[in-house]
Enzyme design. Structure first.
Site, PDB file in Angstrom:
ATOM      1  N   HIS A   1      44.337  44.773   9.623  1.00 42.24           N
ATOM      2  CA  HIS A   1      43.427  44.947   8.493  1.00 42.24           C
ATOM      3  C   HIS A   1      43.616  43.752   7.553  1.00 42.24           C
ATOM      4  O   HIS A   1      44.421  42.848   7.847  1.00 42.24           O
ATOM      5  CB  HIS A   1      43.694  46.273   7.790  1.00 42.24           C
ATOM      6  CG  HIS A   1      45.154  46.504   7.488  1.00 42.24           C
ATOM      7  ND1 HIS A   1      45.850  45.762   6.557  1.00 42.24           N
ATOM      8  CD2 HIS A   1      46.055  47.365   8.025  1.00 42.24           C
ATOM      9  CE1 HIS A   1      47.093  46.168   6.511  1.00 42.24           C
ATOM     10  NE2 HIS A   1      47.256  47.132   7.407  1.00 42.24           N
TER      11      HIS A   1
ATOM     12  N   GLY B   1      45.225  43.358   4.944  1.00 39.10           N
ATOM     13  CA  GLY B   1      46.617  43.126   4.523  1.00 39.10           C
ATOM     14  C   GLY B   1      47.308  42.155   5.482  1.00 39.10           C
ATOM     15  O   GLY B   1      47.944  41.178   5.054  1.00 39.10           O
ATOM     16  N   HIS B   2      47.158  42.424   6.786  1.00 39.45           N
ATOM     17  CA  HIS B   2      47.755  41.506   7.781  1.00 39.45           C
ATOM     18  C   HIS B   2      47.137  40.115   7.656  1.00 39.45           C
ATOM     19  O   HIS B   2      47.821  39.102   7.765  1.00 39.45           O
ATOM     20  CB  HIS B   2      47.484  42.011   9.208  1.00 39.45           C
ATOM     21  CG  HIS B   2      48.132  43.307   9.546  1.00 39.45           C
ATOM     22  ND1 HIS B   2      47.415  44.466   9.703  1.00 39.45           N
ATOM     23  CD2 HIS B   2      49.422  43.625   9.769  1.00 39.45           C
ATOM     24  CE1 HIS B   2      48.240  45.457  10.021  1.00 39.45           C
ATOM     25  NE2 HIS B   2      49.462  44.973  10.056  1.00 39.45           N
TER      26      HIS B   2
ATOM     27  N   GLN C   1      61.020  52.214  16.628  1.00 39.97           N
ATOM     28  CA  GLN C   1      60.974  52.506  15.192  1.00 39.97           C
ATOM     29  C   GLN C   1      60.196  53.769  14.854  1.00 39.97           C
ATOM     30  O   GLN C   1      60.011  54.085  13.687  1.00 39.97           O
ATOM     31  CB  GLN C   1      60.449  51.296  14.423  1.00 39.97           C
ATOM     32  CG  GLN C   1      58.972  51.015  14.573  1.00 39.97           C
ATOM     33  CD  GLN C   1      58.600  49.716  13.887  1.00 39.97           C
ATOM     34  OE1 GLN C   1      58.902  48.631  14.383  1.00 39.97           O
ATOM     35  NE2 GLN C   1      57.941  49.809  12.738  1.00 39.97           N
TER      36      GLN C   1
ATOM     37  N   GLN D   1      54.459  43.392   0.994  1.00 41.08           N
ATOM     38  CA  GLN D   1      55.186  44.178  -0.014  1.00 41.08           C
ATOM     39  C   GLN D   1      54.894  45.674   0.088  1.00 41.08           C
ATOM     40  O   GLN D   1      55.652  46.499  -0.404  1.00 41.08           O
ATOM     41  CB  GLN D   1      54.842  43.688  -1.420  1.00 41.08           C
ATOM     42  CG  GLN D   1      55.870  44.188  -2.450  1.00 41.08           C
ATOM     43  CD  GLN D   1      55.330  44.242  -3.854  1.00 41.08           C
ATOM     44  OE1 GLN D   1      54.690  43.290  -4.292  1.00 41.08           O
ATOM     45  NE2 GLN D   1      55.577  45.338  -4.557  1.00 41.08           N
TER      46      GLN D   1
ATOM     47  N   SER E   1      46.339  49.917   5.174  1.00 38.38           N
ATOM     48  CA  SER E   1      47.349  50.367   6.130  1.00 38.38           C
ATOM     49  C   SER E   1      46.643  50.712   7.435  1.00 38.38           C
ATOM     50  O   SER E   1      45.505  51.204   7.410  1.00 38.38           O
ATOM     51  CB  SER E   1      48.045  51.611   5.582  1.00 38.38           C
ATOM     52  OG  SER E   1      48.725  52.279   6.622  1.00 38.38           O
ATOM     53  N   SER E   2      47.331  50.484   8.539  1.00 37.39           N
ATOM     54  CA  SER E   2      46.737  50.826   9.843  1.00 37.39           C
ATOM     55  C   SER E   2      46.485  52.324   9.927  1.00 37.39           C
ATOM     56  O   SER E   2      45.570  52.779  10.606  1.00 37.39           O
ATOM     57  CB  SER E   2      47.671  50.396  10.968  1.00 37.39           C
ATOM     58  OG  SER E   2      47.937  49.023  10.836  1.00 37.39           O
ATOM     59  N   ARG E   3      47.299  53.097   9.234  1.00 36.22           N
ATOM     60  CA  ARG E   3      47.131  54.558   9.269  1.00 36.22           C
ATOM     61  C   ARG E   3      45.853  55.011   8.583  1.00 36.22           C
ATOM     62  O   ARG E   3      45.394  56.129   8.832  1.00 36.22           O
ATOM     63  CB  ARG E   3      48.306  55.244   8.602  1.00 36.22           C
ATOM     64  CG  ARG E   3      49.539  55.211   9.467  1.00 36.22           C
ATOM     65  CD  ARG E   3      50.728  55.574   8.646  1.00 36.22           C
ATOM     66  NE  ARG E   3      51.936  55.296   9.379  1.00 36.22           N
ATOM     67  CZ  ARG E   3      52.820  56.206   9.724  1.00 36.22           C
ATOM     68  NH1 ARG E   3      52.629  57.454   9.406  1.00 36.22           N
ATOM     69  NH2 ARG E   3      53.896  55.871  10.389  1.00 36.22           N
TER      70      ARG E   3
HETATM   71  O1  PAF Z   1      55.499  46.437   9.521  1.00 32.13           O
HETATM   72  C1  PAF Z   1      55.292  46.477  10.758  1.00 32.13           C
HETATM   73  O2  PAF Z   1      54.150  46.416  11.238  1.00 32.13           O
HETATM   74  C2  PAF Z   1      56.464  46.634  11.697  1.00 32.13           C
HETATM   75  O3  PAF Z   1      57.450  47.437  11.149  1.00 32.13           O
HETATM   76  C3  PAF Z   1      57.055  45.282  12.169  1.00 32.13           C
HETATM   77  C4  PAF Z   1      57.665  44.499  11.037  1.00 32.13           C
HETATM   78  C5  PAF Z   1      55.977  44.481  12.849  1.00 32.13           C
HETATM   79  C6  PAF Z   1      58.164  45.565  13.199  1.00 32.13           C
HETATM   80  O4  PAF Z   1      57.689  46.273  14.298  1.00 32.13           O
END
Ligand code: PAF
Length: 279
Positions: free
Chosen positions: A34, A36-37, A61, A149, A186-188
């Site tokens: 999105h 943000g990225h 994770q 952030q 956010s992706s969510r």
């Molecule tokens: O923020 C994220 O998208 C993930 O936690 C990251 C830093 C790419 C690690 O998988």
């Protein structure tokens, strides 16, 4: 943009760039990109000579298997967005490439960061983040790592992991990008309906309320006010917390210290987090 799934290609392209004296910027992602990225990519394009990104949905994770299964995958669109933003190289590894059979899991001593806030609600999450980012940094020798952030605690955890491992890089933390409503990108958010998206913007409103009402002295009442506000809007609230800029809980404020407000709350089982430096 060059795209490769293989470590050998990635390392050789990056080494060539480094040998030509180019500064390498890296933006790790889990895809479902999105704005943000894209702001991270743009920052890297501005500040470095060669921008690398990765898309890898890291199972290590996710403390909740259902959350991993529901994680949106939009690789075709992600590639278009990265290309348009000026990314030079995309690493798109398989799980076997990141975690080969002989992969040695490490334990990272990130101290109190692991048991507070997100750490408390997502057991093992930050060890999984450290594991994958360490692995990615061992492949992608970058000069600057760009993180958002929006994941304040993740930024601190990764900064600690970098300190522990000694990667010679600079961490650049980029401000959160928001929708017009204030909702943090956010992706969510892709899982929210239009009405839920409107309601989700109340998280931002709560951060604003906390900012407006912050006063020297005891803070519990203010935290509770934020908690109740969101609960009344239909959220299931994990926390509304006020901390110093190292994420140490503040119960009493001296009127001087920097203050960060952090929220985690779910809307119809979609868990959202946000934060704001309010002083
Ligand atoms: O923020 C994220 O998208 C993930 O936690 C990251 C830093 C790419 C690690 O998988």
């Amino acid at each position: 943009m060059i795209i490769s799934k293989h470590i050998a290609d990635i390392t050789s392209i990056i080494e060539n760039q480094r040998n030509s004296g180019r500064k390498i910027g890296f933006v790790p992602t889990m895809g479902a990109l999105h704005e943000g990225h894209i702001s991270l990519i743009s920052k890297s394009v501005q500040e470095t000579d060669f921008t690398v990104s990765s898309i890898f949905v890291n199972p290590a994770q996710f403390n909740n298997k259902a959350d991993l299964d529901k994680y949106p995958v939009t690789t075709g669109k992600d590639i278009e967005m990265l290309e348009a933003a000026g990314c030079d190289l995309l690493f798109l590894p398989s799980a076997d490439e990141i975690y080969p059979a002989d992969f040695q899991k490490k334990q990272y001593d990130v101290g109190y960061l692991e048991t507070i806030l997100e750490g408390k609600y997502r057991t093992g999450h930050f060890q999984g983040v450290c594991q994958v980012v360490d692995r990615l940094l061992s492949i992608i020798h970058c000069d600057v790592l760009f993180l958002g952030q929006k994941d304040y605690q993740q930024c601190m955890v990764i900064a600690r992991m970098i300190e522990l491992t000694g990667y010679p890089l600079k961490l650049n933390i980029v401000p959160t990008v928001r929708e017009n409503s204030g909702l943090a990108m956010s992706s969510r958010n892709m899982r929210l309906s239009a009405t839920e998206k409107e309601t989700a913007a109340e998280i931002y409103q709560t951060l604003e309320i906390l900012k407006k009402n912050l006063k020297k002295g005891a803070l519990n009442e203010l935290k509770q006010k934020g908690f109740d506000y969101l609960t009344n809007k239909g959220f299931e609230v994990d926390y509304v917390e006020l901390t110093d800029d190292r994420l140490r809980e503040l119960n009493d404020w001296d009127g001087e210290l920097n203050v960060v407000a952090l929220i985690a709350a779910s809307l119809n089982n979609i868990r959202l987090i946000d934060n704001m430096t309010i002083h």
